[in-house]
Design a protein around this motif. Structure first.
Motif, PDB file in Angstrom:
ATOM      1  N   GLU A 159     109.745  52.440  43.498  1.00 17.08           N
ATOM      2  CA  GLU A 159     109.914  51.150  42.834  1.00 17.08           C
ATOM      3  C   GLU A 159     110.513  51.392  41.454  1.00 17.08           C
ATOM      4  OE1 GLU A 159     106.234  49.108  42.730  1.00 17.08           O
ATOM      5  OE2 GLU A 159     106.042  48.916  44.918  1.00 17.08           O
ATOM      6  N   MET A 160     110.823  50.268  40.774  1.00 17.35           N
ATOM      7  CA  MET A 160     111.389  50.391  39.435  1.00 17.35           C
ATOM      8  C   MET A 160     110.421  51.136  38.510  1.00 17.35           C
ATOM      9  SD  MET A 160     114.380  48.982  39.213  1.00 17.35           S
ATOM     10  CE  MET A 160     115.421  47.879  40.179  1.00 17.35           C
ATOM     11  N   TYR A 197     118.463  45.723  33.677  1.00 16.12           N
ATOM     12  CA  TYR A 197     118.774  45.553  35.098  1.00 16.12           C
ATOM     13  C   TYR A 197     117.974  44.394  35.693  1.00 16.12           C
ATOM     14  CZ  TYR A 197     118.963  46.501  40.104  1.00 16.12           C
ATOM     15  OH  TYR A 197     119.123  46.365  41.457  1.00 16.12           O
ATOM     16  N   ARG A 198     116.693  44.305  35.336  1.00 17.45           N
ATOM     17  CA  ARG A 198     115.866  43.203  35.865  1.00 17.45           C
ATOM     18  C   ARG A 198     116.424  41.851  35.414  1.00 17.45           C
ATOM     19  NH1 ARG A 198     110.879  44.574  37.967  1.00 17.45           N
ATOM     20  NH2 ARG A 198     110.184  46.731  37.646  1.00 17.45           N
ATOM     21  N   LEU A 204     114.808  54.040  40.479  1.00 18.30           N
ATOM     22  CA  LEU A 204     113.633  54.049  41.344  1.00 18.30           C
ATOM     23  C   LEU A 204     112.815  55.304  41.092  1.00 18.30           C
ATOM     24  CD1 LEU A 204     115.150  52.800  44.734  1.00 18.30           C
ATOM     25  CD2 LEU A 204     113.978  51.470  42.971  1.00 18.30           C
ATOM     26  N   CYS A 205     111.518  55.120  40.964  1.00 17.66           N
ATOM     27  CA  CYS A 205     110.602  56.258  40.791  1.00 17.66           C
ATOM     28  C   CYS A 205     110.551  57.054  42.090  1.00 17.66           C
ATOM     29  CB  CYS A 205     109.218  55.746  40.405  1.00 17.66           C
ATOM     30  SG  CYS A 205     107.954  57.030  40.364  1.00 17.66           S
ATOM     31  N   PRO A 206     110.655  58.394  42.059  1.00 14.83           N
ATOM     32  CA  PRO A 206     110.627  59.178  43.292  1.00 14.83           C
ATOM     33  C   PRO A 206     109.272  59.178  43.993  1.00 14.83           C
ATOM     34  CG  PRO A 206     110.635  60.632  41.386  1.00 14.83           C
ATOM     35  CD  PRO A 206     110.849  59.248  40.869  1.00 14.83           C
ATOM     36  N   CYS A 223     106.907  57.506  36.920  1.00 14.36           N
ATOM     37  CA  CYS A 223     106.062  56.487  36.298  1.00 14.36           C
ATOM     38  C   CYS A 223     104.767  57.118  35.788  1.00 14.36           C
ATOM     39  CB  CYS A 223     105.731  55.375  37.293  1.00 14.36           C
ATOM     40  SG  CYS A 223     107.166  54.418  37.831  1.00 14.36           S
ATOM     41  N   GLN A 224     104.248  56.574  34.700  1.00 14.80           N
ATOM     42  CA  GLN A 224     103.011  57.119  34.150  1.00 14.80           C
ATOM     43  C   GLN A 224     101.848  56.940  35.121  1.00 14.80           C
ATOM     44  OE1 GLN A 224     101.998  55.570  30.332  1.00 14.80           O
ATOM     45  NE2 GLN A 224     100.012  56.567  30.257  1.00 14.80           N
TER      46      GLN A 224
END
Length: 746
Positions: A25-26, A147-148, A19-21, A40-41
């Motif tokens: 979310e993923m 994982y997905r 999970l993105c801090p 995430c970018q």
């Protein structure tokens, strides 16, 4: 089947690691920050935008797809640019000027972009290029994709090029960044075209580059810089940024890091019982923390309620005192008002006096007017010296609560004492070890202290280090009795109060004397002149006063004069074993000799205090006179160390018969600074005398000595000087005595 089930379970349990801090979310195209955390970018761009950085959110994985950025379609002006001459180019590279990728022309102070990492709650520096200088975490992307796929139910990937309804995708193309069914893949990758060389992959929803590319040069990374802890390409290696750094091939870094990770993971998996036990301990600690926290809350509430009850009781008593004082004053003022109202015309005392004045019978008038006159006289005096019977001010009832308010404001939880500070100036080892310390200025008080000590020169025992303790030491000093001679002790202290034990002080190392301490007093009966020597009452200090001969020497230096040598002996003699004692010599002493000698020879040589011809007269010929007529092999009866004007003289005469105790000691024929205390160690059986620095126990000089009879300490003076014997620690008082301007040691 069981292994596959365990793999699915582990994949499902690691969702929190993916999970993105920022968005919780993923991860989607995660970037690796310099602090090794991921984000995430898109989230990173949003965070930088909120921080006010505009235009620094470049895509680290973007590749030049625009025709304007391809080599074949660049601006024609670039081909017409004149290249600099080789010598000018060399000068520019050496001086650091010019432009290069990542540096703008004329930018003297490039902007440094700071990114607030949400994981470590700190700002990390991204450099000039911002997000464009970061690597994508392709491994994390692959883990997220697996994982997905493991948790998805019926989530088939459809072809993106089919007409509705689309078929299930069977292939993916990284170059085209799309998923295809078999027919669409053949249709969009016709045989004989450049697209036919595209390698098909498994269908996916996120397309990644084939390999990890350098964000600066868009080249595949091939090496790892250990100094910067960053992957680099071939061009990065030759740049000045990594000049002199430790760079290794990425294969070596991969194998080393993989081995470390595998080893650590194997250890963790092999100690699952320990992990579970520690989890149980932590859960028990959580329960104990909850119970203890609730108890602490109740205790604080009870104490605060107690303070409130005391304040309420005090408030009631103070208000009652004010009320009583007020009623008393009101009563006195009311009585005074009534007395003054009786003085008004036609009422009270005045009316009664007017009626009495109408009496004509003289005896009756005298009888009635006597008492009335006294009352009228008092009323007249009160009228003339009017003053209210009571003050209307209650200033004496004001409260000064400044101290109490300060105490209430500073009311806080009791803290443990801070680490004590050992006073190295007063801490030393002699016959016993005296340890002295103090608390820092703003430290909470300590009720008592714990002193711990151990020897460091003994073989280490298996297991934890074992300390000897002295519990509940009162005051700020301690006495450690009967230490081993020739040893090194390490000591530390910590304080204790109601809140518990505080931190330990820094360790202090003390050297104990190399032999048992010899206790003696000064005896001035042999060779001592009462006119020139002053021995203290406790017979531990002596001071030499320069007399008339030294003044004559200063006046007639070239004509010669006679000076006297004054000698003071110790009142004990050594006949066996090893002995040690220490003394301090006043640095301002003109010439002092400290040492030992045969008692019979000392009394024979210095009884009568012979005069000598020069202030440079040496009674021991460098270190040991009296042996000039003997053979070379015979040991001298005296061994002295010469001190003068704050220096120790190691004469050439000492080098022939005396050796240094250490390889790094001073050479003969030179001077060394005078230490605060000198130590003398006598080995009677070996016939050797060692002179030491009594603070560091560094050897200064070692001399032979004739020990055929009793040997006693001796001190010689030529001119002014002072010597103070080291007092035994056990009987050492906390005082400082000065004798003739020379301070005794604490």
């Amino acid at each position: 089947m069981g292994a596959k089930g365990n793999g699915l379970t582990s994949m499902k349990n690691m969702e929190k690691e993916l999970l993105c801090p920022v968005c919780q979310e993923m991860y989607k195209q995660p970037l690796v920050l310099p602090c090794t955390h991921n984000v995430c970018q898109a989230c990173a761009r949003e965070v930088l935008g909120q921080q006010g950085y505009i235009g620094h959110g470049g895509d680290p994985s973007s590749e030049p797809t625009s025709p304007a950025s391809t080599p074949s379609t660049r601006s024609p002006r670039l081909s017409r640019r004149t290249l600099p001459k080789p010598d000018r180019l060399d000068r520019l590279l050496k001086s650091g000027f010019g432009t290069y990728p990542g540096r703008k022309r004329g930018a003297l102070h490039p902007q440094v972009i700071m990114f607030p990492c949400p994981a470590c709650q700190g700002d990390v520096e991204l450099g000039e290029r911002g997000l464009a200088g970061l690597f994508r975490n392709l491994t994390l992307e692959r883990v997220v994709e697996r994982y997905r796929q493991s948790v998805s139910v019926g989530g088939a990937i459809l072809c993106q090029l089919c007409k509705p309804p689309p078929l299930e995708a069977t292939k993916g193309c990284t170059e085209c960044r799309a998923t295809f069914c078999n027919e669409c893949f053949k249709l969009f990758h016709p045989w004989g075209t450049q697209k036919a060389q595209h390698e098909p992959t498994l269908p996916t929803l996120s397309f990644r580059p084939k390999g990890l590319m350098c964000p600066d040069h868009k080249e595949e990374v091939t090496h790892y810089c250990k100094t910067c802890q960053r992957l680099v390409c071939q061009l990065c290696r030759v740049r000045r940024t990594h000049s002199g750094h430790k760079i290794t091939p990425v294969l070596s870094a991969y194998q080393a890091l993989k081995d470390k990770l595998t080893k650590s993971l194997t250890y963790i998996l092999g100690n699952q019982d320990t992990v579970q036990t520690q989890i149980c301990e932590l859960e028990e600690a959580v329960r104990h923390t909850e119970v203890s926290g609730q108890q602490a809350k109740e205790e604080v509430s009870q104490l605060v309620r107690g303070l409130g009850a005391v304040l309420e009781e005090k408030r009631a008593s103070l208000l009652q005192a004010i009320e009583e004082c007020q009623q008393e004053r009101l009563a006195r003022l009311s009585a005074q008002i009534q007395e003054h109202r009786s003085l008004l015309d036609g009422s009270g005392l005045v009316g009664y006096a007017q009626e009495v004045l109408k009496e004509t019978d003289q005896p009756c008038f005298v009888q009635a007017a006597k008492q009335l006159h006294n009352r009228i006289a008092r009323a007249t005096e009160a009228l003339q010296t009017f003053r209210p019977a009571a003050s209307s001010s209650f200033r004496h009832c004001q409260l000064d609560v400044g101290r109490e308010m300060k105490l209430l404001t500073e009311l806080n939880f009791l803290r443990v004492p801070e680490a004590p500070v050992i006073d190295t100036q007063r801490t030393f080892a002699y016959d016993q070890i005296f340890l002295c310390w103090r608390l820092p200025p703003h430290s909470p008080p300590a009720w008592h202290y714990t002193v711990e000590f151990r020897r460091t020169d003994v073989p280490a025992q298996p297991g934890p280090t074992r300390w000897q303790r002295r519990e509940e030491v009162r005051g700020t000093s301690a006495l450690l009795e009967n230490p081993d001679t020739g040893s090194v002790y390490v000591l530390r202290v910590r304080g204790c109060n109601k809140a518990g034990y505080g931190e330990y002080s820094e360790d202090v190392h003390l050297h104990t004397p190399p032999a048992p301490v010899l206790h003696f007093f000064l005896d001035g009966r042999w060779g001592a002149s009462r006119e020139r020597l002053a021995i203290s009452k406790d017979q531990r200090a002596v001071r030499s006063v320069p007399g008339l001969p030294l003044l004559l020497a200063a006046d007639r230096l070239l004509t010669g004069c006679h000076l006297s040598v004054d000698v003071v002996l110790g009142n004990v003699a050594v006949t066996q074993g090893r002995s040690y004692w220490a003394c301090a010599v006043d640095p301002a002493s003109y010439l002092v000799k400290v040492g030992v000698g045969l008692e019979s020879k000392l009394q024979e040589s210095f009884q009568g205090a012979p005069d000598v011809i020069s202030p440079r007269y040496d009674p021991d010929s460098g270190h040991d006179s009296g042996a000039e007529d003997a053979t070379v092999e015979a040991s001298p009866p005296f061994a002295f160390l010469t001190i003068g004007m704050g220096k120790i003289l190691l004469g050439s005469g000492a080098s022939s018969n005396a050796g240094l105790t250490g390889r790094d000691g001073p050479a003969a024929g030179c001077t060394v600074p005078l230490p605060p205390r000198l130590g003398i160690c006598l080995d009677y059986e070996r016939g050797r005398v060692s002179f030491l620095d009594a603070v560091s126990f560094r050897g200064l000089l070692e001399c032979p000595l004739d020990c055929s009879g009793p040997v006693c300490p001796a001190f010689c003076f030529i001119g002014g000087g002072a010597v103070q014997l080291q007092e035994p620690v056990g009987t050492k008082p906390e005082r400082k005595v000065t004798i003739g301007g020379f301070a005794k040691l604490d």
